[in-house]
Design a protein around this motif. Structure first.
Motif, PDB file in Angstrom:
ATOM      1  N   TRP A 355      10.474  40.987  67.022  1.00 52.70           N
ATOM      2  CA  TRP A 355      11.348  39.978  66.403  1.00 52.70           C
ATOM      3  C   TRP A 355      12.293  40.650  65.413  1.00 52.70           C
ATOM      4  O   TRP A 355      13.511  40.479  65.466  1.00 52.70           O
ATOM      5  N   LYS A 356      11.732  41.434  64.512  1.00 52.63           N
ATOM      6  CA  LYS A 356      12.515  41.936  63.381  1.00 52.63           C
ATOM      7  C   LYS A 356      13.441  43.111  63.709  1.00 52.63           C
ATOM      8  O   LYS A 356      14.545  43.190  63.173  1.00 52.63           O
ATOM      9  N   ALA A 357      12.969  44.040  64.536  1.00 54.37           N
ATOM     10  CA  ALA A 357      13.753  45.276  64.719  1.00 54.37           C
ATOM     11  C   ALA A 357      15.104  45.046  65.420  1.00 54.37           C
ATOM     12  O   ALA A 357      16.138  45.518  64.929  1.00 54.37           O
ATOM     13  N   PRO A 358      15.148  44.327  66.536  1.00 52.31           N
ATOM     14  CA  PRO A 358      16.469  44.086  67.138  1.00 52.31           C
ATOM     15  C   PRO A 358      17.380  43.264  66.221  1.00 52.31           C
ATOM     16  O   PRO A 358      18.590  43.480  66.172  1.00 52.31           O
ATOM     17  N   HIS A 359      16.788  42.325  65.474  1.00 55.78           N
ATOM     18  CA  HIS A 359      17.593  41.516  64.556  1.00 55.78           C
ATOM     19  C   HIS A 359      18.204  42.367  63.456  1.00 55.78           C
ATOM     20  O   HIS A 359      19.354  42.178  63.072  1.00 55.78           O
ATOM     21  N   LEU A 360      17.401  43.287  62.940  1.00 57.81           N
ATOM     22  CA  LEU A 360      17.920  44.171  61.896  1.00 57.81           C
ATOM     23  C   LEU A 360      19.090  44.982  62.450  1.00 57.81           C
ATOM     24  O   LEU A 360      20.132  45.117  61.801  1.00 57.81           O
ATOM     25  N   ALA A 361      18.915  45.498  63.662  1.00 56.87           N
ATOM     26  CA  ALA A 361      19.974  46.317  64.271  1.00 56.87           C
ATOM     27  C   ALA A 361      21.236  45.489  64.489  1.00 56.87           C
ATOM     28  O   ALA A 361      22.358  45.930  64.193  1.00 56.87           O
ATOM     29  N   LYS A 362      21.041  44.279  64.974  1.00 56.26           N
ATOM     30  CA  LYS A 362      22.198  43.397  65.224  1.00 56.26           C
ATOM     31  C   LYS A 362      22.900  43.050  63.912  1.00 56.26           C
ATOM     32  O   LYS A 362      24.130  43.116  63.811  1.00 56.26           O
ATOM     33  N   ASP A 363      22.118  42.695  62.898  1.00 54.54           N
ATOM     34  CA  ASP A 363      22.710  42.327  61.605  1.00 54.54           C
ATOM     35  C   ASP A 363      23.386  43.532  60.943  1.00 54.54           C
ATOM     36  O   ASP A 363      24.447  43.394  60.324  1.00 54.54           O
ATOM     37  N   ALA A 364      22.756  44.700  61.078  1.00 56.95           N
ATOM     38  CA  ALA A 364      23.352  45.906  60.490  1.00 56.95           C
ATOM     39  C   ALA A 364      24.694  46.193  61.172  1.00 56.95           C
ATOM     40  O   ALA A 364      25.688  46.508  60.502  1.00 56.95           O
ATOM     41  N   ALA A 365      24.728  46.068  62.508  1.00 56.80           N
ATOM     42  CA  ALA A 365      25.979  46.315  63.243  1.00 56.80           C
ATOM     43  C   ALA A 365      27.038  45.288  62.830  1.00 56.80           C
ATOM     44  O   ALA A 365      28.209  45.621  62.615  1.00 56.80           O
ATOM     45  N   ASP A 366      26.601  44.045  62.685  1.00 61.76           N
ATOM     46  CA  ASP A 366      27.507  42.961  62.279  1.00 61.76           C
ATOM     47  C   ASP A 366      28.144  43.274  60.915  1.00 61.76           C
ATOM     48  O   ASP A 366      29.362  43.276  60.746  1.00 61.76           O
TER      49      ASP A 366
END
Lengths: 420, 275
Positions: A355-366
């Motif tokens: 749950w958390k790792a892809p979201h972190l990556a997406k938010d960081a890229a955003d």
């Protein structure tokens, strides 16, 4: 100086350092930023050389025992590899995504496969000559695995499979290279729906298997997403994976294995995104100051970095649990912990990571795209590639976020939180 | 992979050793100079296997594998305990065993004392058909250790070799580039060869299996006790030279600008003055 690896390099064993060096040297020539960006655009030709390159380095299904053609790596090693590959290929497409899915599911297929399936499909996949993966989702949904509608009926020593699978990663690559999928079908009569399922290995070139049109994904341009319909597909009973009626449990185990590697890969994506954007904000000036001197940016950066470090610890913890899980079967274990874990406990931690790792990556890229402004929105930088690619693992691939939350709620709130 | 590999290898050289001398060096691409002091900032700079030594190692492996002659490729290095990392990489690339020469007494060695230490270890290792070295190390750039080691061992040396063309009948033929073209040089073996990389050379990247296999290979550490002799023979004490000062030369280049038609004439006469 932007240091996104922190003290990780010092923590690594000699072997892990060597492997990182090999992977980064390989990527410099074969999978640099320019190519990753191109590969994430629609219509990119099938990058078979990438699969072969990764296989030659021995990282696809490295966790499979040596006697079955793997390298006998620990999950801790394989998770580190996933992190590095995510850093190399932040689109999480052919390199990172396929490696994670093939390794997670390939390892699980290898555990339950007959000698025939192992020889014909698992070993060639380890060598980068075939593709194997998971075909679980059906048109009515993917999260409710116990509710799948595909069926299998026995006729002599064969099974006849019917049903439709959709949103399957790598179908066209599998068609081109040969290989097949882990497919679950309803075969039994039982008191509970999840006890009625059996896993099969279904070769992609089976008679009666019709591949459907590929989707046009937002990202992952070099990794197809499609589906297939099974019209009376016949497989020999030696193509059953594991035991009849145990398909649900085995599938959950396969998801655990793949999700761990997707989570670790997503950490690599965050690492790459922070490195790329970190360099930019350290150099770019506005009003006489570097962008990094503005807390609006540096504090956001610190936030992502802190979360990245926490998730790195999480995936290492999960990998250690996996090593303990498989210890009794002779897998190498590099951990001092002597605990054993219930599968549900491991599933909870894996759900947290997935749950958390892809979201972190997406938010960081955003946010990184915001820091760069217009430049971040172009393919001059790898950020939008990462953003589009990693979104796939937020919305669904290997389990969407809500199914992860259901698992976490079930294990922490108790059965009262079960919606099923 | 190496191009144009060795053509022949005689039976006599079977079951012998090919020793490759290697050095762990700071990655010079990553080194920055402190603008205040003018010295190199070594802190945080990653260490790598000297690229010319890596080429020499690949050449040694090529000789061993192509002719299946049971030669044992031994990677040899003098350095601190950290240099074991570079030797482990050599084992992963394909060396059969490795020896690290590490002792406080070896520290501070100049090229002579380094060569002396390597030569002692090579003698201790027993008969070898070939000794290969990179022609120089990225950090020191002296290109002296190879030929000095050969001299101490009483062996012929061929330096700056790009390719080994043949190895047959107790004779080795090497190719090297010179300003006039290529030279082919022959020498009896055993011999010592220092190698330069070619532009087509792609280092072998060890994968998971090779790295795991390297764990099981022998990596020994030899100290002064193993090599014998007194402390005065090694390291700083055994060195013939002393570094008294290191500094970055202060180069003040002055640019000259030639402009217009007159400038062309002036440029020509200026060039004539130089030539």
């Amino acid at each position: 100086m932007v240091n996104v690896w922190g003290e990780y390099d010092r923590e690594m064993s000699e072997e892990q350092k060597l492997l990182k060096e090999s992977l980064l040297s390989w990527a410099e020539k074969n999978l640099n930023a320019e190519r990753v960006i191109k590969m994430n655009q629609q219509g990119y030709p099938f990058p078979g050389d990438v699969i072969k390159g990764l296989a030659d380095l021995g990282i696809i299904m490295g966790v499979v025992p040596p006697e079955h053609g793997g390298a006998g790596l620990s999950w801790r090693d394989q998770a580190l590899i996933a992190d590095i590959i995510g850093y190399i290929d932040p689109s999480i497409a052919t390199a990172a995504g396929l490696m994670a899915v093939e390794t997670g599911w390939g390892f699980t297929i290898d555990r339950y496969a007959s000698e025939e399936v192992r020889e014909k499909y698992v070993k060639p996949a380890i060598e980068g000559k075939k593709i194997i993966g998971i075909a679980s989702t059906e048109p009515q949904g993917g999260s409710d695995v116990a509710g799948i509608r595909s069926t299998g009926r026995k006729e002599g020593d064969e099974w006849i499979l019917n049903g439709e699978k959709t949103f399957i990663s790598g179908v066209y690559e599998c068609k081109e290279m040969g290989g097949g999928y882990w497919v679950i079908a309803r075969t039994e009569k039982a008191d509970k729906p999840h006890k009625e399922l059996t896993s099969f290995f279904v070769p992609i070139d089976s008679e009666g298997l019709e591949i459907t049109e590929a989707y046009r994904d937002a990202g992952r341009g070099s990794l197809s997403t499609a589906g297939f319909v099974m019209h009376d597909v016949r497989v020999h009973e030696s193509y059953i994976l594991g035991e009849r009626g145990k398909g649900f449990y085995q599938t959950m185990e396969g998801f655990d294995n793949a999700r761990l590697l997707i989570g670790a890969s997503a950490c690599g994506v965050t690492r790459r995104v922070l490195e790329e954007a970190g360099k930019y904000v350290s150099e770019r000036e506005i009003f006489g100051h570097k962008l990094a001197q503005y807390e609006g940016i540096s504090f956001e950066f610190a936030d992502f970095y802190a979360n990245l470090e926490m998730l790195k610890c999480t995936y290492q913890h999960v990998a250690d649990m996996q090593d303990i899980r498989y210890k009794e079967e002779g897998m190498p274990v590099r951990t001092g912990r002597a605990k054993t874990y219930k599968p549900q406990e491991i599933a909870k931690w894996i759900a947290i990571l997935k749950w958390k790792a892809p979201h972190l990556a997406k938010d960081a890229a955003d946010r990184a795209m915001h820091w760069l402004g217009a430049a971040g929105y172009t393919d001059e930088y790898i950020l939008e590639t990462a953003w589009r690619g990693v979104m796939s693992y937020c919305v669904g691939a290997e389990g969407g976020e809500n199914i992860q939350k259901i698992v976490i709620a079930r294990e922490s709130l108790g059965d009262v939180a079960k919606p099923y | 992979m190496l191009q144009n590999p060795i053509e022949h290898l005689s039976v006599e050289q079977k079951n012998s050793k090919i020793i490759v001398c290697i050095k762990q060096v700071p990655d010079t691409q990553e080194i920055k100079i402190d603008p205040e002091t003018g010295t190199l900032i070594r802190e945080g700079v990653p260490s790598i296997l000297n690229p010319f030594d890596e080429y020499a190692l690949n050449l040694a492996i090529e000789i061993r594998d192509r002719f299946r002659n049971n030669s044992e490729v031994v990677a040899l290095s003098m350095g601190p305990s950290q240099a074991a990392e570079a030797l482990r990489k050599c084992l992963a690339i394909g060396a059969d065993s490795a020896i690290l020469l590490s002792d406080r007494a070896f520290a501070g060695a100049d090229t002579y004392a380094t060569s002396y230490t390597l030569a002692k270890a090579i003698k201790k290792l027993g008969p070898a058909s070939l000794i290969l070295c990179g022609y120089e190390a990225l950090d020191g750039n002296t290109a002296q250790v190879g030929p000095e080691t050969a001299r101490l061992l009483g062996l012929p040396a061929i330096c700056y070799v790009e390719r080994v063309e043949a190895l047959d009948g107790g004779e080795i033929t090497c190719k090297r580039e010179s300003e006039e073209g290529y030279e082919l040089l022959k020498s009896p073996v055993p011999a010592l060869i220092t190698c330069m990389t070619t532009s087509s050379f792609e280092p072998k990247l060890p994968g998971v299996r090779e790295i795991m296999a390297a764990r099981r290979k022998k990596l020994e550490v030899w100290s002064l006790e193993d090599l014998g002799g007194s402390k005065d023979e090694y390291g700083l004490r055994g060195s013939l030279t002393r570094v008294t000062k290191t500094y970055t030369p202060d180069i003040k280049r002055k640019g000259v600008r030639f402009e217009g038609k007159e400038g062309v004439k002036e440029l020509i006469s200026a060039l004539r003055g130089i030539i």
